[in-house]
Structures are given as C-alpha cells and as structure tokens.
Enzyme design. Structure first.
Site, PDB file in Angstrom:
ATOM      1  N   GLY A   1       2.568  -5.524  12.169  1.00 45.16           N
ATOM      2  CA  GLY A   1       2.432  -4.819  13.428  1.00 45.16           C
ATOM      3  C   GLY A   1       1.648  -5.628  14.430  1.00 45.16           C
TER       4      GLY A   1
ATOM      5  N   ASP B   1      -2.239   4.889  19.266  1.00 46.83           N
ATOM      6  CA  ASP B   1      -1.035   4.085  19.047  1.00 46.83           C
ATOM      7  C   ASP B   1      -0.130   4.791  18.032  1.00 46.83           C
ATOM      8  OD1 ASP B   1       0.721   1.973  19.461  1.00 46.83           O
ATOM      9  OD2 ASP B   1      -0.187   0.704  17.935  1.00 46.83           O
TER      10      ASP B   1
ATOM     11  N   VAL C   1       0.412  -6.471   6.730  1.00 50.37           N
ATOM     12  CA  VAL C   1       0.019  -5.658   5.591  1.00 50.37           C
ATOM     13  C   VAL C   1       0.632  -6.240   4.320  1.00 50.37           C
ATOM     14  CG1 VAL C   1       0.033  -3.355   4.550  1.00 50.37           C
ATOM     15  CG2 VAL C   1      -0.117  -3.610   7.043  1.00 50.37           C
TER      16      VAL C   1
ATOM     17  N   LYS D   1      -4.600  -4.946   4.913  1.00 51.36           N
ATOM     18  CA  LYS D   1      -4.169  -5.214   6.290  1.00 51.36           C
ATOM     19  C   LYS D   1      -5.035  -6.328   6.865  1.00 51.36           C
ATOM     20  CE  LYS D   1      -2.918  -3.298  10.705  1.00 51.36           C
ATOM     21  NZ  LYS D   1      -2.482  -2.109  11.436  1.00 51.36           N
TER      22      LYS D   1
END
Length: 381
Positions: A32, A145, A37, A52
C-alpha cells in the site's frame, strides 16, 4: 530516535530473512501507500504474524519514527472483534515495521474485482466496518484512509453464515501529522493524506477532520459495493478530489436500477456522502442503526434491550454497536416510522440510575393503598 536509510530495500525482503532477531519472512502478501506487508513467523512462539514494513520516503522525516512508535504503542491497546490488532513495533537495521495479527482472507478490494455483494450482503459488511470504526473512534483514533484495500474479508460473503470483516491500518494517518512543536508535517510538505476516491471534502480542503470523515469513506465504500464504481472519480487524483467538492451526490439506486437497491438504503448512502460533516451521520453507530433499519423496514430494535442510554449517546464503542445491531432481538414495528429510514428515531430507553417505569407504578400503587388505609383509620376514629 531517528531512523537511518535502510540497507534492505523495502519490497525486497527475501523468504527466510530474519527481522529484529525473531520474525522470519515467509512472503510478501500486500502493498500500500505506507508500506509492504509480509507474512512472517514469530520466534519462539512459532505463530504467524503480518509484518508491515514502512516505506523509506516516510522515514525521511526525523520526527516520524518517534511519533510512529508512540502511536503504535497506543494502538496496541486498541481492541475489537473487527480490528486487526497491533502486536508490536520493531526497528532493525534501518527498517521500521508494525507487527500485526495475521488474518486469513482477502481484501474487499479483491472481492469487488470478482463480484458485487448483494445489497443485504453489502449492508452486513458495512455493519461490521461500523463496529470497527466505533471501537477505534472511542479510543480516539480516526482512520482517515478507509477504503476496500484496508478491509479484510474472512469467509465467503454468500455462504449463508456471513463473512467476518476486519479493518486494518488504524493510527498510521495520525502518525503522519505533526504536533505544533515538531514543525511541518509530512502531509503538509510532500504527500496527500488519504486516497483521492475515498477522501471527504474537508480532507480535500486540508481542514481538520474527525470521525465523520470515516463516515464519508464508509458511504463511498457502500456506494461502490452497491454499484460497482465509486461515486466521485476523475482521470487524475486532483480531478477525483475536485469531484468530491463540486459534483452532486449521486443516487446508487439510479446508477444501478437492476440491483434492487431500496429507496431507504439509497437515502442512507446519500446522507453518509453529504458534503458537510454536519449533514452526515454523527457516529458510526448512527450509521449502523440507519443501515439496520433500511435492510428491513418492518423491523425495529427492541427498546427494552438497551439499558445504557448515556453510554450509547456518548461512547459509540464496538460493544455498544454489537448490542444494538448484531445481537439485539428484533420485533415487528407497531406502526410506520414517523421519520425517514435514513434518519431513524432512537428507541426510548431508561437512563442509568433511573428505575424502570414499572417500579414507579408499583410505588404509586403502594402509596395509594397506604392512603386508603390511613383514611379508613382516621374515619374509624
């Protein structure tokens, strides 16, 4: 504590590589804006976790690492059945990573590439997202988000038992903002906080945000699940962001008349997408109640099952949401509601510390009986 440039490029961690002396990389499982991840094994327990690893461009700010670690410590205390928990935060040779509980499943983004949920399935998914938001908001966190990529679906959404939904990436957005004493934030200097298609108008304008920006993003996701597209989009990120500010809120029912979207559900989506935060649902619990009512207009939440009105009015926690939406008995409504289903009337409840109405009735009867007895005695004299 400052973080130096990593000697291991993010995105190139190899299977078998050990991070922080106890996390063995298995494979990359997602990527992302903020990081990559990996599935990993934790020693000595041997359990699987998600690691992550934060991207290097975020680590260039000397204030980011300590701020990030501070927020991660707070997030470790944030719990909920629909929130992917933060287990630890680690630094190793310039890498900064969150250790998360590992959740089997696929993202809602991947689900939507395969098929659209039926309207009732979309509502069930969103009710569980609301549960996660309620727990996080009660803990002082706004996601900022929220999008399909940050929602994990466990189980098939159409297998009859319903999916288990979890939300990831709480708190990272808050770490990207700086406090006044720390200077200019990353968001002010070189990045936009959020994903353009899911950003609330106040985010686009760079104004302070609260939990109602998550309500807006939830409305975008619900519209997308119902229609197969986001309500506002453009050829460029700037065009998409401008659309949130200037274009009227579309009707999901009009966009997809073939999907069997009820007018009540359409109204809920449109209110969640209101341009002004004041015109949206004030809490995720309020959104969940409206969704529950829209799913079946002939059912209402049993008022006798709610026992803590003050907590419901102020807390908006996952526990309260589950009590209101997911586990309360549903009874037939005695009459059509006086307000629209998009704005359901809260059930009448007894406030904490006040006896139920029947107690007052019993007390009144006792006093009446005493009055009659006293009158009889006086009359006899």
């Amino acid at each position: 504590m400052s973080v130096q440039s990593s000697r291991v490029p993010v995105g190139q961690l190899a299977p078998g590589q050990i991070i922080a002396s106890r996390y063995t990389i298995e494979a990359a499982v997602g990527e992302g804006m903020s990081g990559v991840v990996y599935a990993a094994r934790r020693s000595p327990e041997g359990d699987r976790v998600a690691l992550k690893v934060i991207r290097q461009h975020l680590l260039g700010d000397p204030h980011f690492a300590p701020r990030f670690e501070r927020e991660a410590k707070i997030l470790k205390r944030l719990e909920g059945n629909h929130i992917v928990r933060v287990l630890d935060v680690v630094e190793d040779d310039g890498l900064l990573a969150l250790v998360l509980e590992y959740v089997e499943g696929q993202s809602l983004e991947a689900v939507l590439r395969e098929r659209l949920p039926e309207p009732n399935e979309a509502v069930e998914i969103m009710l569980q997202v609301c549960a996660a938001l309620g727990a996080a908001h009660a803990g002082g966190f706004v996601h900022r988000d929220l999008k399909p990529a940050n929602v994990i679906i466990q189980g098939a959404i159409d297998d009859g038992s319903g999916p288990m939904v979890s939300v990831v990436d709480f708190g990272l957005a808050k770490a990207l903002d700086t406090e006044p004493s720390e200077g200019t934030s990353l968001t002010e200097r070189n990045m936009i906080l959020g994903t353009p298609e899911y950003m609330a108008p106040e985010q686009v304008r760079g104004e302070p945000v609260d939990r109602r920006c998550d309500i807006y993003a939830a409305g975008v996701m619900l519209f997308e699940m119902l229609t197969g597209r986001v309500p506002f989009s453009g050829r460029t990120p700037i065009a998409s962001m401008t659309a949130h500010l200037t274009e009227p809120v579309p009707s999901a029912r009009a966009a997809r008349p073939d999907r069997g979207i009820s007018p009540a559900l359409d109204a809920v989506v449109m209110r969640a997408l209101a341009k002004s935060p004041d015109d949206r649902y004030p809490t995720s619990r309020a959104l969940a109640e409206a969704l529950s009512a829209a799913r079946d207009p002939h059912l209402v939440i049993a008022p006798q099952a709610i026992v803590d009105a003050d907590a419901l009015a102020t807390g908006d926690t996952e526990l309260e949401l589950k009590a209101v939406v997911q586990t309360l008995p549903m009874v037939p409504a005695p009459a059509p509601p006086s307000k629209t289903l998009a704005d359901p009337v809260p059930a009448a409840v007894a406030r904490p510390g006040q006896p139920p109405r029947w107690v007052w009735v019993v007390v009144a009867v006792i006093f009446a009986a005493l009055a009659v007895a006293v009158g009889a005695i006086v009359g006899a004299r």
